[in-house]
Design an enzyme around this catalytic site. Structure first.
Site, PDB file in Angstrom:
ATOM      1  N   SER A  36     -46.439  16.022 -26.384  1.00  0.00           N
ATOM      2  CA  SER A  36     -47.619  17.032 -25.479  1.00  0.00           C
ATOM      3  C   SER A  36     -48.648  15.954 -25.787  1.00  0.00           C
ATOM      4  CB  SER A  36     -47.772  18.155 -26.455  1.00  0.00           C
ATOM      5  OG  SER A  36     -49.582  18.778 -25.890  1.00  0.00           O
ATOM      6  N   ASP A  52     -41.219  25.665 -20.296  1.00  0.00           N
ATOM      7  CA  ASP A  52     -42.457  24.815 -20.306  1.00  0.00           C
ATOM      8  C   ASP A  52     -43.478  24.933 -19.150  1.00  0.00           C
ATOM      9  OD1 ASP A  52     -44.946  23.448 -21.257  1.00  0.00           O
ATOM     10  OD2 ASP A  52     -44.310  21.815 -21.877  1.00  0.00           O
ATOM     11  N   HIS A  64     -43.835  25.899 -24.020  1.00  0.00           N
ATOM     12  CA  HIS A  64     -44.004  23.740 -24.728  1.00  0.00           C
ATOM     13  C   HIS A  64     -44.029  23.778 -26.408  1.00  0.00           C
ATOM     14  CE1 HIS A  64     -46.810  20.505 -24.213  1.00  0.00           C
ATOM     15  NE2 HIS A  64     -47.204  20.587 -25.238  1.00  0.00           N
TER      16      HIS A  64
END
Lengths: 195, 379
Positions: free
Chosen positions: B155, B318, B351
């Site tokens: 991320s 995601d 995610h």
């Protein structure tokens, strides 16, 4: 089948030492590993199957999870010495475009195709009236990954139409090289191409 | 504690850029002295060639692996870092530092401003992803490491790793970017803005000057609830909660919680308030929104400076940092003739997958690092 030691050896003999190789539809990376280990090549692969990506990375290969129908545009002209399409061309959506793209990004292209007009296939078609099932084409019409069915002769004609030079051609059947009438007796055709 | 845990660890700090050598930030403002909280795992080898810098995600911290004395939970990437794990601490020296702007021991809006003796609050300068990377380079230099074997992160951590590769191309051999992207899209900025507005519209926020007073707990909790929705996928929410009711047999026909998902989000929001500073959430989300690796000449051009090998991992479900962004990134890296491997892992966890799909990532990261180590030693 396509991934026999003989097929790998024929392809490997077409490749010069220390060259840069792109293997399209590289599967578990067996061929790439061989070229890296025995010919000192630098190689990378493109493969659509997620599970095969793990196998490639575990072998220490560089591999891209992607689609050869669309991802060749990522590469600049003549980036590789060889682009290999071993038993993957019959599974792409746009084979013509893929071959021409392969010839753009590679100085030479190696293509391996299953020969749909090998004798046993012809017999099954002619006498059995059924789509052939052979060692090289083992799947039924409803579950085959192959989208294209072509012969060695078809491929030669394609190359001629598109001004692609065939530098070398080898027919293979069950771990033997077929020199006599390969379009009838070879299960597989291997070509070294240049444009 | 599992048998492959690194064991008990402690967070250390490093303070640098004291007056008059303050760090000049992207904004032009100066920041100093800067403190970074960091942890290290494993041993640095003799030629200092086995160091890996791991970057955390938005609300993470330096405590990536092992256990703090008396803690109930291990570090945030403990499943990936430890003896025999993806980042094998028997072989590698792993560093993780808290980013500036955060509130987990590094300089941020909740830190004391040495000039006033009071918390910075909004007088803390706005920091960028690049500022975070530059500050961590100071730490890596301090540890005596010229070239890292690897920079890695998921991320926001992935963005930091990518930034490192173009900012310090000679100081890293490989990059692992997981569930990451290269710039924030309008949708991502919009989601962050809603989160920021949730905090700033809380009357307790007081223009950021709430330290020692009542904190903007409702706003921060709400912003975390929004965040959590974006970290999951529709499928993972459906599988986990469906339409299950909470503590009742039938609908209440009022505005108390009916559904399990409502109570889950509330729990997530409330527990977050106890561990994170609202102003830090503003600063870090802003840093992400400002990040665009492709600015100033396009993505292909930006990666022309890079020299590292790359492993880019994305996850099918995601939708916050969707796989297509990773694909664009890979395309730009390939266009520069760099060594890049990439995969889109089929997963339903959204995610959050990068913290969940540990086994699949291990199958990639361990052999990738092994290859890069071998290549580095052969040069």
């Amino acid at each position: 089948m396509s991934n026999t030691p003989l097929t790998f050896k024929i392809i490997s003999d077409m490749v010069k030492d220390k060259s840069r190789v792109l293997d399209l539809g590289c599967g578990d990376g067996g061929l790439l590993s061989l070229l890296i280990e025995t010919k000192g090549c630098r190689g990378t692969g493109i493969e659509i199957d997620e599970k095969a990506i793990y196998q490639c990375v575990e072998k220490g290969l560089t591999v891209s999870h992607g689609d050869i129908d669309s991802d060749l545009s990522d590469f600049s002209d003549k980036r590789f010495d060889y682009v290999i399409l071993n038993e993957s061309l019959q599974q792409v959506l746009h084979p013509r475009q893929v071959i021409l793209e392969a010839l753009r990004v590679g100085k030479q292209v190696i293509v391996g195709i299953p020969n749909f007009c090998q004798l046993s296939s012809r017999i099954q078609l002619f006498f059995g009236g059924r789509a052939p099932i052979t060692q090289e084409l083992p799947d039924q019409w409803y579950n085959t990954p192959n989208l294209r069915f072509l012969s060695i002769k078809d491929f030669r004609a394609f190359c001629e139409e598109h001004n692609i030079k065939i530098l070398r051609e080898t027919g293979v059947s069950k771990n033997k090289i077929v020199r006599f009438r390969p379009n009838l007796f070879a299960h597989e055709g291997l070509f070294l191409l240049e444009k | 504690m599992d048998e492959n845990s690194i064991g008990i660890v402690e967070t250390k700090t490093y303070t640098f850029c004291g007056s008059p050598n303050e760090l000049v930030l992207n904004s032009g403002e100066k920041l100093g002295p800067i403190t970074l909280a960091y942890e290290t795992y494993g041993k640095l080898n003799g030629d200092k060639s086995n160091a890996i810098l791991v970057f955390h995600a938005l609300t993470g911290d330096a405590h990536a692996a092992g256990w703090h004395e008396g803690a109930k939970k291990a570090g945030w990437w403990d499943s990936m870092i430890g003896p025999g794990k993806s980042f094998d601490t028997n072989q590698y020296f792993v560093i993780c530092a808290n980013v500036i702007g955060s509130c987990k021991g590094s300089s941020g809006p909740a830190s004391t401003n040495p000039k006033t003796g009071k918390p910075y609050g909004l007088s803390f300068p706005v920091v960028t992803i690049e500022d975070m990377v530059v500050s961590q380079k100071h730490l890596v230099n301090h540890l005596g490491i010229d070239k890292l074997l690897c920079v890695a992160g998921g991320s926001m951590g992935g963005l930091l790793a990518l930034k490192w590769s173009v900012l310090y191309p000679d100081s890293v051999a490989c990059v692992i970017g997981v569930a990451t992207n290269y710039r924030h899209t309008a949708q991502q900025i919009a989601l962050h803005e809603v989160s920021r507005q949730a905090i700033m519209s809380d009357p307790d926020w007081q223009e950021g000057d709430y330290y020692g007073k009542s904190i903007p707990a409702r706003g921060l909790a709400l912003s975390r609830m929004i965040g959590h929705i974006t970290y999951m996928s529709e499928k993972s929410m459906e599988e986990r909660f469906g339409r299950k009711l909470i503590g009742k047999e039938k609908l209440g026909f009022d505005f108390t919680h009916d559904f399990e998902v409502e109570s889950y989000l509330k729990y997530r929001g409330t527990s977050f308030v106890q561990r994170f500073d609202a102003n830090s959430y503003l600063y870090l989300s802003k840093a992400l929104d400002y990040c665009d690796l492709s600015e100033g000449g396009g993505l292909v051009n930006v990666f022309s400076k890079a020299k590292a090998s790359f492993l880019i991992i994305s996850f099918s479900s995601d939708w916050l940092y969707p796989p297509y962004q990773s694909k664009q990134l890979v395309k730009a890296i390939k266009a520069n003739d760099l060594d890049v491997s990439n995969i889109e892992i089929e997963s339903s966890y959204g995610h959050d997958s990068f913290l969940v799909e540990v086994d699949d990532q291990a199958k990639l990261i361990a052999p990738f690092l092994k290859r890069i180590t071998k290549e580095t030693n052969n040069v």
